[in-house]
Design an enzyme around this catalytic site. Structure first.
Site, PDB file in Angstrom:
ATOM      1  N   TYR A 151       0.639  -0.502   0.325  1.00 53.32           N
ATOM      2  CA  TYR A 151      -0.108   0.294  -0.115  1.00 53.32           C
ATOM      3  C   TYR A 151       0.450   1.094   0.296  1.00 53.32           C
ATOM      4  O   TYR A 151       0.662   1.938  -0.954  1.00 53.32           O
ATOM      5  CB  TYR A 151      -0.719  -0.100   1.391  1.00 53.32           C
ATOM      6  N   ARG A 198       2.114   8.532  13.387  1.00 52.89           N
ATOM      7  CA  ARG A 198       1.747   9.582  13.272  1.00 52.89           C
ATOM      8  C   ARG A 198      -0.231  10.285  13.918  1.00 52.89           C
ATOM      9  O   ARG A 198      -0.700  10.193  14.257  1.00 52.89           O
ATOM     10  CB  ARG A 198       2.113  10.968  13.142  1.00 52.89           C
ATOM     11  N   ARG A 208     -10.769   5.281   8.925  1.00 48.16           N
ATOM     12  CA  ARG A 208      -9.598   4.539   8.822  1.00 48.16           C
ATOM     13  C   ARG A 208      -8.657   3.931   9.429  1.00 48.16           C
ATOM     14  O   ARG A 208      -8.376   3.756   9.956  1.00 48.16           O
ATOM     15  CB  ARG A 208      -9.566   5.593   7.017  1.00 48.16           C
ATOM     16  N   PHE A 268      15.219  20.144  -1.661  1.00 52.61           N
ATOM     17  CA  PHE A 268      14.245  19.713  -1.281  1.00 52.61           C
ATOM     18  C   PHE A 268      13.764  17.733  -0.895  1.00 52.61           C
ATOM     19  O   PHE A 268      12.674  17.690   0.508  1.00 52.61           O
ATOM     20  CB  PHE A 268      13.506  19.005  -2.732  1.00 52.61           C
TER      21      PHE A 268
HETATM   22  C1  LIG Z   1      12.582  10.906  -3.792  1.00 48.45           C
HETATM   23  O1  LIG Z   1      11.094  11.293  -2.981  1.00 48.45           O
HETATM   24  C2  LIG Z   1      10.919  12.260  -2.368  1.00 48.45           C
HETATM   25  C3  LIG Z   1      11.839  13.730  -2.446  1.00 48.45           C
HETATM   26  C4  LIG Z   1      11.102  14.986  -1.749  1.00 48.45           C
HETATM   27  C5  LIG Z   1       9.837  14.657  -1.249  1.00 48.45           C
HETATM   28  C6  LIG Z   1       9.051  13.474  -1.155  1.00 48.45           C
HETATM   29  C7  LIG Z   1       7.568  14.037  -0.627  1.00 48.45           C
HETATM   30  O2  LIG Z   1       7.712  14.658   0.348  1.00 48.45           O
HETATM   31  C8  LIG Z   1       6.262  15.110   0.900  1.00 48.45           C
HETATM   32  C9  LIG Z   1       6.348  16.146   2.079  1.00 48.45           C
HETATM   33  C10 LIG Z   1       5.014  16.632   2.686  1.00 48.45           C
HETATM   34  O3  LIG Z   1       4.846  17.184   2.328  1.00 48.45           O
HETATM   35  N1  LIG Z   1       5.027  17.485   3.736  1.00 48.45           N
HETATM   36  C11 LIG Z   1       4.035  17.985   4.344  1.00 48.45           C
HETATM   37  C12 LIG Z   1       4.022  17.425   5.419  1.00 48.45           C
HETATM   38  C13 LIG Z   1       3.108  16.271   6.147  1.00 48.45           C
HETATM   39  O4  LIG Z   1       2.521  15.519   5.909  1.00 48.45           O
HETATM   40  O5  LIG Z   1       3.176  15.863   6.971  1.00 48.45           O
HETATM   41  C14 LIG Z   1       3.932  19.245   4.626  1.00 48.45           C
HETATM   42  O6  LIG Z   1       4.908  19.829   4.573  1.00 48.45           O
HETATM   43  O7  LIG Z   1       3.352  20.394   4.122  1.00 48.45           O
HETATM   44  C15 LIG Z   1       5.306  14.306   0.802  1.00 48.45           C
HETATM   45  O8  LIG Z   1       5.286  13.880   2.297  1.00 48.45           O
HETATM   46  N2  LIG Z   1       4.339  13.608  -0.259  1.00 48.45           N
HETATM   47  C16 LIG Z   1       3.790  12.228   0.333  1.00 48.45           C
HETATM   48  C17 LIG Z   1       3.785  10.940   0.365  1.00 48.45           C
HETATM   49  C18 LIG Z   1       5.195  10.783   1.279  1.00 48.45           C
HETATM   50  C19 LIG Z   1       2.897  10.501  -0.045  1.00 48.45           C
HETATM   51  C20 LIG Z   1       5.006  10.906  -1.002  1.00 48.45           C
HETATM   52  C21 LIG Z   1       4.983  14.049  -0.911  1.00 48.45           C
HETATM   53  C22 LIG Z   1       3.880  14.171  -2.272  1.00 48.45           C
HETATM   54  C23 LIG Z   1       4.656  15.189  -3.535  1.00 48.45           C
HETATM   55  C24 LIG Z   1       5.784  15.001  -3.884  1.00 48.45           C
HETATM   56 CL1  LIG Z   1       6.158  15.679  -5.450  1.00 48.45          CL
HETATM   57  C25 LIG Z   1       6.709  14.670  -2.983  1.00 48.45           C
HETATM   58  C26 LIG Z   1       6.273  14.026  -1.604  1.00 48.45           C
HETATM   59  C27 LIG Z   1       9.534  12.629  -1.794  1.00 48.45           C
HETATM   60  O9  LIG Z   1       8.333  11.764  -1.883  1.00 48.45           O
HETATM   61  C28 LIG Z   1       8.873  10.673  -1.116  1.00 48.45           C
END
Ligand SMILES: COc1cccc([C@H]2O[C@H](CC(=O)N[C@@H](CC(=O)O)C(=O)O)C(=O)N(CC(C)(C)C)c3ccc(Cl)cc32)c1OC
Length: 350
Positions: A151, A198, A208, A268
């Site tokens: 998943y 979390r 969920r 990033f």
């Molecule tokens: C090489 O891989 C990565 C490198 C950098 C960043 C991310 C990853 O980081 C954010 C970071 C982010 O979105 N943080 C949120 C805070 C939070 O969600 O708690 C924010 O700061 O708003 C994140 O969470 N996700 C969502 C997924 C984890 C599902 C992929 C995400 C969604 C779309 C993209 Cl293009 C990227 C990411 C990566 O993805 C793996």
């Protein structure tokens, strides 16, 4: 000519407005990316957000949802396409209602960026559809640790795949970063699994559950049992077992980061990972997570963002939080030994 330029500038500007609206702090990190990558990553984020909104929409009937998920990789090529059948969630609704703007900008990307985004969207949409319509349907419950990893691969590991492909296609990073899929997968799993730990309470209240039954079933009969005071100890051990599972991805995350060469790409990639290790240390042996959502303090988050600009700093940040987890690790916890060994494995990898 001028007319077209004005129109495309306007729709690009609107895409960044949607980015700011949908992702709070992360939008500013995306905007710091080098010119060659910024728009492609922004559009990738927004396409993923569109897909996620459809997967999360509980007002859609299943057939309609599955049809949209499986065809989203074609939808992103349909100029003018918009969607307003979906539910009440205002913030995400706006993105799909104006999705034609996202599509216009997507179609302005270089072909190689378009195909990376379309390929990942196809894999993710089908993965989500299989998951939504499969045996999991009753309450999106995850049975085995293998299901849990699959998943998280669909919803997060694939994002790592796509970003690594974009980094390589841009020429800002080597082709190698996109070759080692296990490293890219771990970048997603570490973030997603930490968020799933979390968000225990928030997800429980939304009906969920993403924690694998293979883990929580060792400590309780019902997933919601951990909210009861009499199950305090069981809850703590289940939580430490979940943290143990996430620690497995730390060595691969550090290896991935050590391969990056472009400063804006490094920032990033590093910032979300240091936020996650900080969150993991915060939730470890912290029973508050069974009662309400906890987040790292704003001040700490800012310090982490400023510090995560080079590999040495990132390694010392990881060391600091892994040490904090080992300090909180209790000898009476049945997972104590496993956690100590996982910490040992991490410590040699950084
Ligand atoms: C090489 O891989 C990565 C490198 C950098 C960043 C991310 C990853 O980081 C954010 C970071 C982010 O979105 N943080 C949120 C805070 C939070 O969600 O708690 C924010 O700061 O708003 C994140 O969470 N996700 C969502 C997924 C984890 C599902 C992929 C995400 C969604 C779309 C993209 Cl293009 C990227 C990411 C990566 O993805 C793996």
């Amino acid at each position: 000519r001028l007319q077209q330029t004005l129109a495309s500038d306007a729709s690009k500007k609107r895409c960044y407005e949607f980015l700011n609206m949908t992702s709070r702090s992360f939008a500013s990190v995306i905007k710091e990316l080098d010119d060659e990558l910024r728009d492609a990553v922004c559009l990738f984020y927004l396409v993923l957000r569109g897909l996620d909104t459809i997967e999360d929409d509980m007002t859609l009937d299943l057939d309609r949802k599955v049809e949209l998920l499986r065809s989203f990789d074609q939808i992103i090529y349909k100029k003018g396409w918009t969607f307003n059948e979906n539910g009440p969630n205002e913030k995400d609704r706006a993105l799909l209602v104006h999705f034609d703007v996202i599509i216009d900008e997507f179609l302005r990307l270089k072909p190689e960026y378009q195909s990376v985004i379309a390929n990942i969207t196809k894999l993710m949409g089908n993965g989500m559809a299989d998951y939504a319509s499969g045996e999991h349907r009753e309450n999106t419950s995850v049975a085995t640790i293998k299901d849990f990893d699959l998943y998280c691969h669909y919803v997060a590991g694939l994002v790592g795949y796509g970003l690594s492909d974009l980094f390589a296609a841009s020429g800002l990073e080597s082709e190698e970063i996109a070759k080692d899929k296990a490293l890219s997968n771990s970048m997603g799993l570490f973030l997603q699994k930490t968020n799933i730990i979390r968000d225990y309470r928030e997800d429980l209240d939304d009906g969920r559950q993403f924690w694998p039954r293979e883990i929580w079933g060792k400590y309780a009969d019902k997933f919601s049992d951990f909210t009861k005071p009499e199950n305090k100890l069981k809850a703590q051990y289940c939580l430490s077992n979940m943290v143990l599972n996430v620690l497995d991805d730390v060595p691969q995350v550090l290896t991935y980061l050590s391969k990056l060469r472009n400063q804006s790409v490094f920032n990033f990639c590093a910032i979300p990972q240091v936020m996650a290790i900080s969150t993991l240390a915060l939730v470890f042996n912290n029973l508050d997570i069974f009662h309400h959502n906890i987040k790292i303090r704003k001040g700490e988050a800012v310090k982490l963002i400023l510090d995560s600009t080079d590999m040495d700093n990132v390694v010392s940040i990881f060391r600091h939080y892994v040490f904090e987890i080992s300090r909180k690790n209790e000898a009476t916890d049945p997972n104590f030994m496993e956690i100590s060994m996982a910490i040992g494995r991490v410590s040699v990898s950084c």
